[in-house]
Design an enzyme around this catalytic site. Structure first.
Site, mmCIF file in Angstrom:
data_model
loop_
_atom_site.group_PDB
_atom_site.id
_atom_site.type_symbol
_atom_site.label_atom_id
_atom_site.label_comp_id
_atom_site.label_asym_id
_atom_site.label_seq_id
_atom_site.Cartn_x
_atom_site.Cartn_y
_atom_site.Cartn_z
ATOM 1 N N LYS A 13 -76.099 -20.005 -79.686
ATOM 2 C CA LYS A 13 -75.056 -20.236 -81.054
ATOM 3 C C LYS A 13 -76.650 -20.989 -81.805
ATOM 4 O O LYS A 13 -76.338 -20.740 -83.117
ATOM 5 C CB LYS A 13 -74.184 -20.861 -80.395
ATOM 6 C CG LYS A 13 -73.258 -20.342 -79.962
ATOM 7 C CD LYS A 13 -71.440 -21.365 -79.341
ATOM 8 C CE LYS A 13 -71.465 -22.675 -78.736
ATOM 9 N NZ LYS A 13 -71.840 -22.199 -77.310
ATOM 10 N N ARG A 88 -63.368 -25.849 -80.846
ATOM 11 C CA ARG A 88 -62.805 -25.652 -79.212
ATOM 12 C C ARG A 88 -61.558 -24.992 -78.521
ATOM 13 O O ARG A 88 -61.644 -25.809 -77.119
ATOM 14 C CB ARG A 88 -63.692 -27.233 -78.563
ATOM 15 C CG ARG A 88 -65.078 -26.929 -78.754
ATOM 16 C CD ARG A 88 -65.409 -26.234 -77.109
ATOM 17 N NE ARG A 88 -66.539 -26.891 -77.047
ATOM 18 C CZ ARG A 88 -68.444 -27.611 -77.290
ATOM 19 N NH1 ARG A 88 -68.595 -27.168 -78.606
ATOM 20 N NH2 ARG A 88 -68.917 -27.699 -76.483
ATOM 21 N N ARG A 127 -83.398 -24.977 -70.071
ATOM 22 C CA ARG A 127 -84.031 -25.620 -71.385
ATOM 23 C C ARG A 127 -85.020 -26.754 -71.196
ATOM 24 O O ARG A 127 -83.406 -27.830 -70.161
ATOM 25 C CB ARG A 127 -82.198 -25.440 -71.857
ATOM 26 C CG ARG A 127 -82.500 -26.729 -73.218
ATOM 27 C CD ARG A 127 -81.322 -25.974 -74.594
ATOM 28 N NE ARG A 127 -79.679 -26.355 -73.359
ATOM 29 C CZ ARG A 127 -78.589 -25.928 -74.493
ATOM 30 N NH1 ARG A 127 -78.684 -25.252 -75.754
ATOM 31 N NH2 ARG A 127 -77.527 -26.363 -74.166
ATOM 32 N N ARG A 160 -81.270 -31.849 -71.491
ATOM 33 C CA ARG A 160 -79.716 -32.815 -71.438
ATOM 34 C C ARG A 160 -79.085 -32.829 -70.449
ATOM 35 O O ARG A 160 -78.274 -32.251 -69.187
ATOM 36 C CB ARG A 160 -79.162 -31.350 -72.096
ATOM 37 C CG ARG A 160 -79.863 -32.352 -74.030
ATOM 38 C CD ARG A 160 -78.744 -30.603 -74.664
ATOM 39 N NE ARG A 160 -77.446 -30.195 -74.743
ATOM 40 C CZ ARG A 160 -76.701 -29.966 -74.987
ATOM 41 N NH1 ARG A 160 -77.295 -29.157 -76.527
ATOM 42 N NH2 ARG A 160 -75.333 -29.040 -75.094
ATOM 43 N N ARG A 171 -68.906 -27.286 -68.493
ATOM 44 C CA ARG A 171 -69.056 -26.773 -69.810
ATOM 45 C C ARG A 171 -68.043 -26.049 -69.602
ATOM 46 O O ARG A 171 -67.229 -25.055 -69.925
ATOM 47 C CB ARG A 171 -69.948 -26.878 -70.398
ATOM 48 C CG ARG A 171 -70.921 -28.496 -70.798
ATOM 49 C CD ARG A 171 -71.938 -28.211 -70.729
ATOM 50 N NE ARG A 171 -72.358 -27.655 -72.269
ATOM 51 C CZ ARG A 171 -73.645 -27.322 -71.999
ATOM 52 N NH1 ARG A 171 -74.530 -27.718 -70.667
ATOM 53 N NH2 ARG A 171 -74.064 -26.859 -72.715
HETATM 54 P P1 AMP Z 1 -72.654 -28.478 -77.118
HETATM 55 O O1 AMP Z 1 -74.357 -29.172 -77.986
HETATM 56 O O2 AMP Z 1 -71.847 -27.699 -78.435
HETATM 57 O O3 AMP Z 1 -72.726 -27.745 -76.263
HETATM 58 O O4 AMP Z 1 -71.955 -30.087 -77.292
HETATM 59 C C1 AMP Z 1 -72.092 -30.692 -76.068
HETATM 60 C C2 AMP Z 1 -70.997 -31.626 -75.659
HETATM 61 O O5 AMP Z 1 -70.494 -32.732 -77.416
HETATM 62 C C3 AMP Z 1 -69.863 -31.085 -75.296
HETATM 63 O O6 AMP Z 1 -70.443 -30.943 -73.913
HETATM 64 C C4 AMP Z 1 -68.399 -31.985 -75.472
HETATM 65 O O7 AMP Z 1 -69.045 -32.820 -74.779
HETATM 66 C C5 AMP Z 1 -69.126 -32.588 -77.036
HETATM 67 N N1 AMP Z 1 -68.176 -31.292 -78.041
HETATM 68 C C6 AMP Z 1 -68.941 -30.623 -78.916
HETATM 69 N N2 AMP Z 1 -68.507 -30.085 -79.373
HETATM 70 C C7 AMP Z 1 -66.529 -30.546 -79.348
HETATM 71 C C8 AMP Z 1 -65.802 -29.793 -79.908
HETATM 72 N N3 AMP Z 1 -65.441 -29.142 -80.863
HETATM 73 N N4 AMP Z 1 -64.575 -30.695 -79.515
HETATM 74 C C9 AMP Z 1 -64.597 -31.640 -78.452
HETATM 75 N N5 AMP Z 1 -65.487 -32.044 -78.052
HETATM 76 C C10 AMP Z 1 -67.053 -31.836 -78.090
#
Ligand code: AMP
Length: 223
Positions: A13, A88, A127, A160, A171
């Site tokens: 993404k 989400r 990554r 990360r 996740r």
């Molecule tokens: P990502 O970089 O999109 O994988 O997001 C990393 C982490 O941020 C996720 O595992 C969640 O803990 C939090 N996070 C990101 N976007 C959201 C969202 N829309 N709702 C809730 N938690 C989020």
């Protein structure tokens, strides 16, 4: 353009959104990046989000919605936005719809990025990121010029916290349970399109732009 990208962790993404941003000027609104910036600043919000994020769990809707709306209200979002990691869950999708309606806007398309599980696992486990400028590398497919160092700022690259196998499993579960059902929210609205994310970000971005052009053409023909 006003679109949202869906897909499991590691579907690409962020990379695809980066390509689309360069080509269209729309901003890349990634709630994960916005939250990580708060964690780095050690703001109140960042402190509340951190432990959940490290475990791979979702952060409460109210925090994420506030942070996203603030980003979309900034002047550079006028050319449009590419949502990455938001919505989400259903509550977030409904809130987004209300927010856009208040601005007289709507989503132009929702794209489900498809990539095989093996490819996803290879991407996530390889990554590494720059803790300073957030640049993303992959030890196998996109290595930095000097091993372990960011090309842009020379800082030591790290994994990360939530790319560790235990957090990745959480996740994936969150994605399957909370986020994937959202596709069925957007499908009946005619907004959902599948995109092949396994053949590179440039091709996926091409596909998205072609679909959007077709949608706009069809909407214009309808008057
Ligand atoms: P990502 O970089 O999109 O994988 O997001 C990393 C982490 O941020 C996720 O595992 C969640 O803990 C939090 N996070 C990101 N976007 C959201 C969202 N829309 N709702 C809730 N938690 C989020």
């Amino acid at each position: 353009m006003r679109i949202a990208l869906f897909g499991p962790p590691g579907a690409g993404k962020g990379t695809i959104a980066g390509v689309l941003t360069k080509r269209t000027g729309a901003i890349h609104a990634a709630t994960g990046d916005l939250l990580r910036a708060e964690v780095k600043k050690q703001s109140e919000l960042g402190k509340r989000a951190r432990s959940l994020m490290d475990k791979g769990e979702l952060v409460p809707d109210s925090l994420v919605i506030a942070i996203l709306e603030e980003r979309l209200n900034q002047p550079d979002a006028k050319k449009g936005f590419i949502l990455d990691g938001f919505p989400r869950n259903l509550a977030q999708a409904e809130e987004l719809e209300r927010f856009l309606r208040r601005r007289g806007e709507n989503l132009e398309g929702v794209f489900d990025l498809r990539a095989g599980e093996e490819l996803i696992i290879r991407r996530l486990s390889g990554r590494i990121i720059c803790p300073a400028c957030e640049a993303i590398y992959n030890i196998r497919t996109l290595p930095p010029k000097v091993e372990g160092k960011c090309d842009r700022c020379g800082v030591a690259l790290i994994q990360r916290e939530d790319d560790r196998p235990e957090a990745v499993a959480v996740r994936f579960r969150e994605y399957r349970e909370q986020t994937e059902p959202l596709l069925e929210y957007y499908r009946p609205q005619g907004l959902l399109h599948d995109v092949d994310a396994g053949s590179g970000a440039e091709r996926a971005a091409d596909e998205i732009l072609t679909i959007l052009a077709r949608r706009r053409g069809a909407a214009a023909a309808k008057g």
